[in-house]
Design a protein around this motif. Structure first.
Motif, PDB file in Angstrom:
ATOM      1  N   LYS A  57     -10.838  10.269   4.496  1.00 47.66           N
ATOM      2  CA  LYS A  57     -10.011   9.661   3.435  1.00 47.66           C
ATOM      3  C   LYS A  57     -10.869   9.183   2.266  1.00 47.66           C
ATOM      4  O   LYS A  57     -10.540   9.426   1.108  1.00 47.66           O
ATOM      5  N   MET A  58     -11.980   8.486   2.573  1.00 46.44           N
ATOM      6  CA  MET A  58     -12.812   7.937   1.499  1.00 46.44           C
ATOM      7  C   MET A  58     -13.452   9.055   0.662  1.00 46.44           C
ATOM      8  O   MET A  58     -13.480   8.962  -0.563  1.00 46.44           O
ATOM      9  N   VAL A  59     -13.925  10.126   1.325  1.00 50.10           N
ATOM     10  CA  VAL A  59     -14.524  11.250   0.584  1.00 50.10           C
ATOM     11  C   VAL A  59     -13.451  11.962  -0.248  1.00 50.10           C
ATOM     12  O   VAL A  59     -13.663  12.244  -1.434  1.00 50.10           O
ATOM     13  N   GLY A  86      -5.642  11.130   5.847  1.00 51.50           N
ATOM     14  CA  GLY A  86      -6.655  10.249   6.414  1.00 51.50           C
ATOM     15  C   GLY A  86      -6.102   8.848   6.636  1.00 51.50           C
ATOM     16  O   GLY A  86      -6.310   8.233   7.681  1.00 51.50           O
ATOM     17  N   GLY A  87      -5.321   8.349   5.655  1.00 55.47           N
ATOM     18  CA  GLY A  87      -4.768   7.009   5.761  1.00 55.47           C
ATOM     19  C   GLY A  87      -3.836   6.885   6.962  1.00 55.47           C
ATOM     20  O   GLY A  87      -3.907   5.918   7.723  1.00 55.47           O
ATOM     21  N   ARG A  88      -2.991   7.890   7.136  1.00 54.33           N
ATOM     22  CA  ARG A  88      -2.052   7.849   8.261  1.00 54.33           C
ATOM     23  C   ARG A  88      -2.782   8.013   9.598  1.00 54.33           C
ATOM     24  O   ARG A  88      -2.443   7.406  10.599  1.00 54.33           O
ATOM     25  N   HIS A 124       0.834  -1.199   0.000  1.00 54.53           N
ATOM     26  CA  HIS A 124       0.000   0.000   0.000  1.00 54.53           C
ATOM     27  C   HIS A 124       0.872   1.255   0.000  1.00 54.53           C
ATOM     28  O   HIS A 124       0.650   2.195  -0.757  1.00 54.53           O
ATOM     29  N   LEU A 125       1.905   1.225   0.838  1.00 52.44           N
ATOM     30  CA  LEU A 125       2.805   2.381   0.937  1.00 52.44           C
ATOM     31  C   LEU A 125       3.717   2.518  -0.282  1.00 52.44           C
ATOM     32  O   LEU A 125       4.007   3.634  -0.723  1.00 52.44           O
ATOM     33  N   ALA A 126       4.154   1.368  -0.860  1.00 47.54           N
ATOM     34  CA  ALA A 126       4.995   1.426  -2.058  1.00 47.54           C
ATOM     35  C   ALA A 126       4.200   2.047  -3.212  1.00 47.54           C
ATOM     36  O   ALA A 126       4.707   2.909  -3.938  1.00 47.54           O
ATOM     37  N   MET A 137      -3.508   0.572  -4.911  1.00 49.06           N
ATOM     38  CA  MET A 137      -3.970   1.187  -3.656  1.00 49.06           C
ATOM     39  C   MET A 137      -5.376   0.719  -3.301  1.00 49.06           C
ATOM     40  O   MET A 137      -5.671   0.427  -2.142  1.00 49.06           O
ATOM     41  N   LEU A 138      -6.238   0.651  -4.321  1.00 49.21           N
ATOM     42  CA  LEU A 138      -7.625   0.256  -4.063  1.00 49.21           C
ATOM     43  C   LEU A 138      -7.698  -1.207  -3.600  1.00 49.21           C
ATOM     44  O   LEU A 138      -8.387  -1.525  -2.624  1.00 49.21           O
ATOM     45  N   VAL A 139      -6.950  -2.091  -4.286  1.00 51.40           N
ATOM     46  CA  VAL A 139      -6.982  -3.521  -3.924  1.00 51.40           C
ATOM     47  C   VAL A 139      -6.386  -3.749  -2.533  1.00 51.40           C
ATOM     48  O   VAL A 139      -7.012  -4.372  -1.675  1.00 51.40           O
ATOM     49  N   THR A 140      -5.192  -3.176  -2.270  1.00 52.98           N
ATOM     50  CA  THR A 140      -4.575  -3.384  -0.960  1.00 52.98           C
ATOM     51  C   THR A 140      -5.360  -2.664   0.134  1.00 52.98           C
ATOM     52  O   THR A 140      -5.457  -3.146   1.258  1.00 52.98           O
ATOM     53  N   GLY A 141      -5.974  -1.512  -0.219  1.00 55.69           N
ATOM     54  CA  GLY A 141      -6.781  -0.780   0.756  1.00 55.69           C
ATOM     55  C   GLY A 141      -7.985  -1.593   1.205  1.00 55.69           C
ATOM     56  O   GLY A 141      -8.274  -1.688   2.405  1.00 55.69           O
ATOM     57  N   VAL A 142      -8.683  -2.202   0.240  1.00 52.51           N
ATOM     58  CA  VAL A 142      -9.837  -3.039   0.577  1.00 52.51           C
ATOM     59  C   VAL A 142      -9.404  -4.222   1.451  1.00 52.51           C
ATOM     60  O   VAL A 142     -10.091  -4.586   2.402  1.00 52.51           O
ATOM     61  N   LEU A 155      -6.521  17.635  -2.446  1.00 51.90           N
ATOM     62  CA  LEU A 155      -7.368  16.437  -2.390  1.00 51.90           C
ATOM     63  C   LEU A 155      -6.550  15.178  -2.074  1.00 51.90           C
ATOM     64  O   LEU A 155      -6.925  14.387  -1.210  1.00 51.90           O
ATOM     65  N   TRP A 156      -5.415  14.992  -2.758  1.00 55.14           N
ATOM     66  CA  TRP A 156      -4.608  13.789  -2.514  1.00 55.14           C
ATOM     67  C   TRP A 156      -3.949  13.824  -1.136  1.00 55.14           C
ATOM     68  O   TRP A 156      -3.744  12.786  -0.506  1.00 55.14           O
ATOM     69  N   PHE A 157      -3.648  15.054  -0.640  1.00 56.63           N
ATOM     70  CA  PHE A 157      -3.117  15.164   0.731  1.00 56.63           C
ATOM     71  C   PHE A 157      -4.165  14.671   1.720  1.00 56.63           C
ATOM     72  O   PHE A 157      -3.852  13.974   2.688  1.00 56.63           O
ATOM     73  N   GLY A 158      -5.445  15.000   1.445  1.00 54.93           N
ATOM     74  CA  GLY A 158      -6.529  14.556   2.315  1.00 54.93           C
ATOM     75  C   GLY A 158      -6.588  13.028   2.398  1.00 54.93           C
ATOM     76  O   GLY A 158      -6.822  12.446   3.459  1.00 54.93           O
ATOM     77  N   VAL A 159      -6.328  12.369   1.258  1.00 53.92           N
ATOM     78  CA  VAL A 159      -6.346  10.901   1.239  1.00 53.92           C
ATOM     79  C   VAL A 159      -5.216  10.344   2.096  1.00 53.92           C
ATOM     80  O   VAL A 159      -5.410   9.497   2.963  1.00 53.92           O
ATOM     81  N   ALA A 160      -4.016  10.871   1.842  1.00 58.59           N
ATOM     82  CA  ALA A 160      -2.833  10.355   2.563  1.00 58.59           C
ATOM     83  C   ALA A 160      -2.922  10.671   4.060  1.00 58.59           C
ATOM     84  O   ALA A 160      -2.641   9.800   4.896  1.00 58.59           O
ATOM     85  N   SER A 218      -0.923   2.479 -10.111  1.00 58.73           N
ATOM     86  CA  SER A 218      -0.720   2.537  -8.654  1.00 58.73           C
ATOM     87  C   SER A 218      -2.051   2.745  -7.928  1.00 58.73           C
ATOM     88  O   SER A 218      -2.239   2.228  -6.816  1.00 58.73           O
ATOM     89  N   LEU A 219      -3.000   3.432  -8.569  1.00 58.31           N
ATOM     90  CA  LEU A 219      -4.319   3.604  -7.957  1.00 58.31           C
ATOM     91  C   LEU A 219      -5.021   2.255  -7.808  1.00 58.31           C
ATOM     92  O   LEU A 219      -5.611   1.961  -6.769  1.00 58.31           O
ATOM     93  N   ILE A 220      -4.906   1.413  -8.840  1.00 59.56           N
ATOM     94  CA  ILE A 220      -5.518   0.078  -8.772  1.00 59.56           C
ATOM     95  C   ILE A 220      -4.908  -0.721  -7.613  1.00 59.56           C
ATOM     96  O   ILE A 220      -5.623  -1.344  -6.825  1.00 59.56           O
TER      97      ILE A 220
END
Ligand code: HEM
Length: 158
Positions: free
Chosen positions: A108-110, A150-152, A38-40, A84-89, A143-148, A80-82
């Motif tokens: 993060k999801m929003v 939220g993840g952390r 996920h992090l890579a 992220m989505l697979v490992t995130g789920v 927007l992408w900062f919001g994702v990262a 890389s998005l694919i």
């Protein structure tokens, strides 16, 4: 509890009870190994998004046109998005009720939904015009900062 909140709660409980959720939760190594991937993938998507956003701001690889840079970076963003989505789920399935109760997870999801929409519509169209657009660059970064973030923050119990 509202009907939507109840559906999301039932979905979280169902996700945790799946064989994948149980396997990851009961394994000592599965979660950190999946989070490593996920992090890579985060490093790749972060780089591929930022290199175009900086160009939109008139910074970075200025010898390459906005349109060419966006075109070259696109396959890295999508691949890389694919991942992220697979490992995130997968990560989610192991701790879905924790994520359900986490404000950081929903931020993060929003942010992720808005970031994906923005990247494949407004930003793509703007880059195709081959013009620097500071507003597009800044909005994409926010927007992408919001994702990262939220993840952390999920990990901090936020
Ligand atoms: C491009 C999309 C994504 C990005 C940029 C992203 C970013 C992150 C970051 C930075 C972390 C923190 C890793 C750490 O340092 O511990 C993380 C962890 C996590 N992400 Fe993602 N993520 C994305 C997609 C997803 C998706 C789609 C889901 C779920 C459906 C998800 C669920 C999780 C979970 C459950 C964790 C672990 C939180 C914990 O430590 O308990 N991620 N993500």
């Amino acid at each position: 509890m509202s009907a939507i909140a109840d559906v999301l709660w039932q979905f979280a409980k169902w996700s945790e009870a799946t064989s994948m959720g149980r396997m990851i939760r009961n394994s000592e190594y599965a979660f950190p190994m999946i989070e490593f991937v996920h992090l890579a993938a985060l490093a790749v998507i972060g780089g591929a998004v930022l290199i175009v956003d900086m160009r939109m701001l008139g910074l970075g690889l200025k010898k390459t046109s906005v349109a060419q840079l966006a075109k070259d970076a696109q396959p890295y963003v999508t691949a890389s998005l694919i991942v992220m989505l697979v490992t995130g789920v997968m990560l989610y399935s192991s701790e879905a009720t924790k994520c359900y109760a986490s404000a950081a997870f929903w931020i993060k999801m929003v942010s992720l939904l808005l970031a994906m929409l923005f990247t494949y519509t407004v930003k793509k169209a703007s880059a195709a015009k081959d013009l620097e657009n500071k507003l597009v660059g800044v909005l994409s970064i926010v927007l992408w900062f919001g994702v990262a973030w939220g993840g952390r923050w999920i990990g901090f119990g936020g």
